[in-house]
Design a protein around this motif. Structure first.
Motif, PDB file in Angstrom:
ATOM      1  N   LEU A   1       0.780  -1.176  -0.010  1.00  0.00           N
ATOM      2  CA  LEU A   1      -0.026   0.192  -0.175  1.00  0.00           C
ATOM      3  C   LEU A   1       0.896   1.120  -0.043  1.00  0.00           C
ATOM      4  N   SER A   2       1.981   1.171   0.674  1.00  0.00           N
ATOM      5  CA  SER A   2       2.581   2.360   0.766  1.00  0.00           C
ATOM      6  C   SER A   2       3.533   2.611  -0.224  1.00  0.00           C
ATOM      7  N   THR A   3       3.926   1.579  -1.236  1.00  0.00           N
ATOM      8  CA  THR A   3       4.607   1.950  -2.619  1.00  0.00           C
ATOM      9  C   THR A   3       3.522   2.083  -3.622  1.00  0.00           C
ATOM     10  N   GLY A   4       2.267   1.922  -3.350  1.00  0.00           N
ATOM     11  CA  GLY A   4       1.102   2.192  -4.429  1.00  0.00           C
ATOM     12  C   GLY A   4       1.109   0.799  -5.214  1.00  0.00           C
ATOM     13  N   ALA A   5       1.510  -0.297  -4.852  1.00  0.00           N
ATOM     14  CA  ALA A   5       1.407  -1.578  -5.531  1.00  0.00           C
ATOM     15  C   ALA A   5       0.168  -2.059  -5.284  1.00  0.00           C
ATOM     16  N   LEU A   6      -0.393  -1.762  -4.208  1.00  0.00           N
ATOM     17  CA  LEU A   6      -1.742  -2.059  -3.983  1.00  0.00           C
ATOM     18  C   LEU A   6      -2.612  -0.682  -3.399  1.00  0.00           C
ATOM     19  N   ARG A   7      -3.806  -0.683  -3.862  1.00  0.00           N
ATOM     20  CA  ARG A   7      -4.635   0.423  -3.327  1.00  0.00           C
ATOM     21  C   ARG A   7      -5.944   0.146  -2.681  1.00  0.00           C
ATOM     22  N   ASP A   8      -6.435   1.184  -2.020  1.00  0.00           N
ATOM     23  CA  ASP A   8      -7.857   0.910  -1.246  1.00  0.00           C
ATOM     24  C   ASP A   8      -7.876  -0.311  -0.670  1.00  0.00           C
ATOM     25  N   VAL A   9      -7.168  -1.109  -0.010  1.00  0.00           N
ATOM     26  CA  VAL A   9      -7.289  -2.382   0.910  1.00  0.00           C
ATOM     27  C   VAL A   9      -7.489  -1.843   2.173  1.00  0.00           C
ATOM     28  N   VAL A  10      -8.644  -2.596   2.697  1.00  0.00           N
ATOM     29  CA  VAL A  10      -9.010  -2.217   4.133  1.00  0.00           C
ATOM     30  C   VAL A  10      -8.855  -3.839   4.857  1.00  0.00           C
ATOM     31  N   GLY A  11      -8.532  -3.550   5.956  1.00  0.00           N
ATOM     32  CA  GLY A  11      -8.251  -4.833   6.675  1.00  0.00           C
ATOM     33  C   GLY A  11      -9.648  -5.177   7.803  1.00  0.00           C
ATOM     34  N   VAL A  12      -9.816  -6.264   8.044  1.00  0.00           N
ATOM     35  CA  VAL A  12     -10.804  -6.752   9.109  1.00  0.00           C
ATOM     36  C   VAL A  12      -9.962  -7.546  10.074  1.00  0.00           C
ATOM     37  N   PRO A  13      -9.605  -7.188  11.267  1.00  0.00           N
ATOM     38  CA  PRO A  13      -8.837  -7.942  12.099  1.00  0.00           C
ATOM     39  C   PRO A  13      -9.456  -9.021  13.043  1.00  0.00           C
ATOM     40  N   MET A  14      -8.786 -10.189  12.860  1.00  0.00           N
ATOM     41  CA  MET A  14      -9.363 -11.451  13.509  1.00  0.00           C
ATOM     42  C   MET A  14      -9.106 -11.426  15.153  1.00  0.00           C
ATOM     43  N   SER A  15      -8.307 -10.387  15.724  1.00  0.00           N
ATOM     44  CA  SER A  15      -7.648 -10.588  16.947  1.00  0.00           C
ATOM     45  C   SER A  15      -6.860  -9.299  17.254  1.00  0.00           C
ATOM     46  N   SER A  16      -6.777  -8.952  18.414  1.00  0.00           N
ATOM     47  CA  SER A  16      -6.114  -7.862  18.825  1.00  0.00           C
ATOM     48  C   SER A  16      -4.572  -7.841  18.354  1.00  0.00           C
TER      49      SER A  16
END
Ligand SMILES: O=C(CO)[C@H](O)[C@H](O)COP(=O)(O)O
Length: 297
Positions: free
Chosen positions: A87-102
């Motif tokens: 994401l930081s290099t722009g190789a991926l965009r607009d990805v959002v994570g849903v965490p399974m744990s703390s």
């Protein structure tokens, strides 16, 4: 569009001959079949690291705009960091994570991966997780054996895995076994826990020992002086099978029918594939059983 493993199983989970069904696909073979966005780096090391499997899973499965389920453990942490890096290099965009744990939430924050909390009826594009054991062929798995802060999230992990269109375990070769053996963690309510434990003990008498998991110190049938209490307020019983677990579905069904049982570490129905790091590189092992997803972009 490329159909992964669409010939390896039949509707209803009918088993066919193992050669046809248990397709062992090197990911670099997959690269040749897939679109040009995926490029595979074969590990030059004798043993391919879990981190390679994590990165290759991300490279292959994670696309722009996806809502991703983020698992718990070393491989998942490596995958989360790599998504953040892309994401930081722009190789991926607009990805959002849903965490399974703390643990996965904190890894994602460190990696700069935006997060959303899981909501009922949420649909995710893709999810990954570590596992304690994954059975070859069926991809039946056991999670939740580790007793470390931030990992006691079996219920959430299973819910998010189920909500994902595709769900992949990222594991090392020793975790990918012919048989399921050893401990199945069982989450129970604190109230009347001893009755629940006794009922489980009776049910599996001769096949398994039942111990309450401690948060620290000596383990034992009663869990010592400091039983582990999960974030959701449950105790964990470790059901230690003394021989091979040949009937995980029956075990799951029996456990689910017991009053006081709120969950267990058996995953029998959500797994699309397993990325296995081993001596010959990373291999994607798919399930013998028909999955609802037969294609990838
Ligand atoms: O139970 C699990 C996921 O739910 C994992 O197996 C566990 O968290 C693995 O941890 P690690 O990779 O650090 O050994």
């Amino acid at each position: 569009m490329w159909a992964i493993d669409s010939t390896i199983s039949d509707e209803g989970g009918r088993r066919a001959d193992s050669h046809k069904h248990e397709v062992f696909m090197a990911v670099n073979m997959m690269a040749g079949l897939a679109s040009g966005t995926f490029s595979m780096r074969r590990s030059t090391m004798a043993t391919c690291k879990l981190e390679d499997a994590a990165k290759q899973t991300v490279d292959y499965f994670v696309k722009d705009g996806m809502l991703l389920g983020l698992g718990t453990g070393s491989a998942s942490s490596a995958a989360i960091s790599y998504v953040g890096q892309k994401l930081s290099t722009g190789a991926l965009r607009d990805v959002v994570g849903v965490p399974m744990s703390s643990l996965s939430a904190s890894k994602a924050s460190q990696a700069g991966l935006p997060l959303r909390a899981f909501e009922n009826n949420m649909k995710l594009d893709f999810a990954f997780n570590d596992a304690d054991l994954v059975q070859e062929g069926t991809l039946f798995a056991i999670i939740g054996r580790k007793n470390v802060e931030g990992r006691e999230s079996i219920l959430k992990e299973k819910t998010i895995a189920k909500a994902a269109n595709q769900f992949v375990f990222i594991v090392d070769e020793p975790v990918f076994t012919q048989e399921l053996t050893g401990v199945v963690p069982v989450l129970i309510q604190q109230e009347d826990w001893l009755e629940t434990a006794e009922e489980i003990d009776d049910l599996f008498l001769g096949d398994a020992e039942v111990w309450r998991r401690p948060s620290a110190g000596e383990a034992g049938p009663m869990g010592g002086d400091c039983p582990l209490v999960t974030k959701e307020g449950h105790f964990i019983l470790d059901l230690l099978f003394t021989s091979t677990i040949t009937n995980p579905s029956e075990i799951a069904e029996s456990l689910e029918a017991i009053n006081g049982v709120v969950g267990h570490g058996l995953i029998l129905d959500s797994v699309y594939a397993s990325a296995v790091a081993g001596r010959d590189g990373v291999k994607i092992r798919t399930s013998l059983f028909k999955r609802a997803f037969t294609s990838m972009q």
